[in-house]
Design a protein around this motif. Structure first.
Motif, PDB file in Angstrom:
ATOM      1  N   LEU A   1      16.053  40.744  38.793  1.00  0.00           N
ATOM      2  CA  LEU A   1      17.133  41.586  38.856  1.00  0.00           C
ATOM      3  C   LEU A   1      17.875  40.661  40.157  1.00  0.00           C
ATOM      4  N   LEU A   2      18.975  40.127  39.848  1.00  0.00           N
ATOM      5  CA  LEU A   2      19.713  39.395  40.890  1.00  0.00           C
ATOM      6  C   LEU A   2      20.853  40.135  41.437  1.00  0.00           C
ATOM      7  N   LEU A   3      21.007  40.293  42.941  1.00  0.00           N
ATOM      8  CA  LEU A   3      22.269  41.110  43.382  1.00  0.00           C
ATOM      9  C   LEU A   3      23.359  39.715  43.343  1.00  0.00           C
ATOM     10  N   THR A   4      24.402  40.194  42.834  1.00  0.00           N
ATOM     11  CA  THR A   4      25.567  39.373  42.736  1.00  0.00           C
ATOM     12  C   THR A   4      26.693  39.784  43.477  1.00  0.00           C
ATOM     13  N   ALA A   5      27.756  38.824  43.660  1.00  0.00           N
ATOM     14  CA  ALA A   5      28.957  39.304  44.480  1.00  0.00           C
ATOM     15  C   ALA A   5      29.904  38.657  43.856  1.00  0.00           C
ATOM     16  N   THR A   6      31.269  39.344  43.640  1.00  0.00           N
ATOM     17  CA  THR A   6      32.296  38.838  43.379  1.00  0.00           C
ATOM     18  C   THR A   6      32.916  37.575  44.053  1.00  0.00           C
ATOM     19  N   THR A   7      33.349  36.578  43.318  1.00  0.00           N
ATOM     20  CA  THR A   7      33.503  35.446  44.112  1.00  0.00           C
ATOM     21  C   THR A   7      34.772  35.454  45.280  1.00  0.00           C
ATOM     22  N   VAL A   8      35.591  36.519  44.789  1.00  0.00           N
ATOM     23  CA  VAL A   8      36.734  36.527  45.634  1.00  0.00           C
ATOM     24  C   VAL A   8      36.353  37.336  47.090  1.00  0.00           C
TER      25      VAL A   8
ATOM     26  N   ARG B   1      32.574  28.092  41.227  1.00  0.00           N
ATOM     27  CA  ARG B   1      33.061  28.548  40.401  1.00  0.00           C
ATOM     28  C   ARG B   1      32.411  29.753  39.745  1.00  0.00           C
ATOM     29  N   GLY B   2      31.400  30.520  40.557  1.00  0.00           N
ATOM     30  CA  GLY B   2      30.623  31.531  40.068  1.00  0.00           C
ATOM     31  C   GLY B   2      29.511  31.186  39.405  1.00  0.00           C
ATOM     32  N   ASP B   3      28.404  32.055  39.269  1.00  0.00           N
ATOM     33  CA  ASP B   3      27.090  31.550  38.452  1.00  0.00           C
ATOM     34  C   ASP B   3      26.872  32.199  37.276  1.00  0.00           C
ATOM     35  N   TYR B   4      27.479  33.665  37.103  1.00  0.00           N
ATOM     36  CA  TYR B   4      27.008  34.365  35.994  1.00  0.00           C
ATOM     37  C   TYR B   4      28.192  35.400  35.611  1.00  0.00           C
TER      38      TYR B   4
ATOM     39  N   ARG C   1      31.811  24.053  32.404  1.00  0.00           N
ATOM     40  CA  ARG C   1      33.423  24.099  33.141  1.00  0.00           C
ATOM     41  C   ARG C   1      33.992  25.501  33.084  1.00  0.00           C
ATOM     42  N   ASP C   2      32.962  26.449  32.979  1.00  0.00           N
ATOM     43  CA  ASP C   2      33.638  27.907  32.960  1.00  0.00           C
ATOM     44  C   ASP C   2      33.901  28.116  34.529  1.00  0.00           C
ATOM     45  N   VAL C   3      34.657  29.203  34.625  1.00  0.00           N
ATOM     46  CA  VAL C   3      34.995  29.739  36.070  1.00  0.00           C
ATOM     47  C   VAL C   3      34.563  31.204  35.774  1.00  0.00           C
ATOM     48  N   VAL C   4      33.455  31.819  36.377  1.00  0.00           N
ATOM     49  CA  VAL C   4      33.240  33.110  36.221  1.00  0.00           C
ATOM     50  C   VAL C   4      33.139  34.017  37.301  1.00  0.00           C
ATOM     51  N   PRO C   5      33.259  35.657  37.212  1.00  0.00           N
ATOM     52  CA  PRO C   5      33.412  36.322  38.580  1.00  0.00           C
ATOM     53  C   PRO C   5      32.390  36.480  39.360  1.00  0.00           C
ATOM     54  N   TYR C   6      31.186  36.182  39.206  1.00  0.00           N
ATOM     55  CA  TYR C   6      30.054  36.664  39.908  1.00  0.00           C
ATOM     56  C   TYR C   6      29.395  35.313  40.526  1.00  0.00           C
TER      57      TYR C   6
ATOM     58  N   GLY D   1      21.519  41.824  36.375  1.00  0.00           N
ATOM     59  CA  GLY D   1      22.351  41.782  37.724  1.00  0.00           C
ATOM     60  C   GLY D   1      22.787  42.953  38.118  1.00  0.00           C
ATOM     61  N   LEU D   2      23.164  43.195  39.542  1.00  0.00           N
ATOM     62  CA  LEU D   2      23.744  44.249  40.122  1.00  0.00           C
ATOM     63  C   LEU D   2      24.824  43.584  41.019  1.00  0.00           C
ATOM     64  N   VAL D   3      26.057  44.293  40.992  1.00  0.00           N
ATOM     65  CA  VAL D   3      26.936  43.779  41.630  1.00  0.00           C
ATOM     66  C   VAL D   3      26.960  44.462  43.042  1.00  0.00           C
ATOM     67  N   HIS D   4      27.144  43.638  44.283  1.00  0.00           N
ATOM     68  CA  HIS D   4      27.011  44.089  45.657  1.00  0.00           C
ATOM     69  C   HIS D   4      28.248  44.732  45.827  1.00  0.00           C
ATOM     70  N   ASP D   5      28.464  45.852  46.705  1.00  0.00           N
ATOM     71  CA  ASP D   5      29.490  46.690  46.945  1.00  0.00           C
ATOM     72  C   ASP D   5      29.798  46.615  48.247  1.00  0.00           C
ATOM     73  N   GLY D   6      29.407  45.553  49.101  1.00  0.00           N
ATOM     74  CA  GLY D   6      29.744  45.210  50.602  1.00  0.00           C
ATOM     75  C   GLY D   6      30.020  43.692  50.736  1.00  0.00           C
ATOM     76  N   ASP D   7      29.925  43.427  51.788  1.00  0.00           N
ATOM     77  CA  ASP D   7      30.296  41.960  52.144  1.00  0.00           C
ATOM     78  C   ASP D   7      29.326  41.121  52.187  1.00  0.00           C
TER      79      ASP D   7
END
Length: 238
Positions: free
Chosen positions: A128-135, A143-146, A160-165, A203-209
């Motif tokens: 289980l990987l903690l991910t963060a939005t690239t922005v 370019r993001g990972d997943y 060549r993709d750009v992904v959000p996390y 994956g789980l999206v982080h909700d902090g900085d």
């Protein structure tokens, strides 16, 4: 498990005399930020792998009482996968957190480690990987990972993709992920890809900085961002 054996090439010249794990953000070594988070969650024992200037990390950690530290010394760099594989006997047979020593994070309403522990499904997951939005990822310019699907399953981006996390370097792993792993040095990406193929990589999206502290510029930016910030009070900023 704290991954602290890297050579810190992108941090040079700072890492010619100081291991990256001991560089300071907000007045505190990077590795202590990570260990403080683990201690606050209730982790009582931690394994730290060392190689480059490892004697300095060992001396620094010798005075720490919690978590109890076990060192996994590497005579040659083993990369992320090989470093954990080499330490498996110290980690036991239950799921464990593995965290890169060069990341700092601020929690959202619920601590990230608590969210990950609650989300863990032993029947379905090997990692289980903690991910963060690239922005919202500080110090990250990739370019993001997943991709993360609605069920939390991860899919690695194509070349060549750009992904959000982006992967944060914070993860919860089961030792079975390493069954049949290569000997010697290898990247955890090898095992992530295998788990993805088996639909056991989540994956789980982080909700902090989240701050990736990989270069001198990112180190300075993280320090500027965190020093004196009210939301960083739990990082022991003095």
């Amino acid at each position: 498990m704290i991954l602290a054996a890297g050579l810190g090439r992108r941090m040079r010249p700072l890492t010619e005399t100081i291991p990256k794990a001991l560089l300071k953000v907000a007045g505190r070594p990077l590795i202590d930020h990570v260990l403080d988070r683990l201690e606050a969650f209730g982790v009582r024992e931690a394994v730290v792998n060392t190689h480059h200037l490892g004697h300095l990390i060992a001396a620094h950690l010798a005075v720490r009482r919690s978590p109890r530290i076990h060192l996994s010394r590497e005579s040659a760099p083993l990369e992320t996968g090989g470093g954990i594989g080499n330490a498996l006997e110290l980690l036991g047979d239950a799921p464990f957190f593995a965290v890169n020593a060069d990341v700092v994070w601020l929690d959202g309403p619920t601590p990230a480690l608590e969210r990950m522990s609650s989300a863990w499904n032993d029947d379905a997951m090997d990692a289980l990987l903690l991910t963060a939005t690239t922005v919202h990822a500080h110090g990250y310019a990739g370019r993001g990972d997943y991709f993360v699907d609605p069920l939390g399953l991860l899919r690695r981006r194509a070349e060549r993709d750009v992904v959000p996390y982006a992967f944060t370097g914070i993860q919860l792993l089961h030792p079975r992920l390493f069954a049949g792993a290569p000997d010697g040095a290898f990247s955890l990406n090898t095992l992530y890809d295998r788990a993805e193929h088996r639909r056991r990589l989540y994956g789980l999206v982080h909700d902090g900085d989240w701050f990736h502290v990989g270069t001198p510029e990112a180190l300075g930016a993280a320090d500027d961002h965190l020093v004196g910030r009210p939301g960083a009070r739990d990082l022991h900023v003095g």
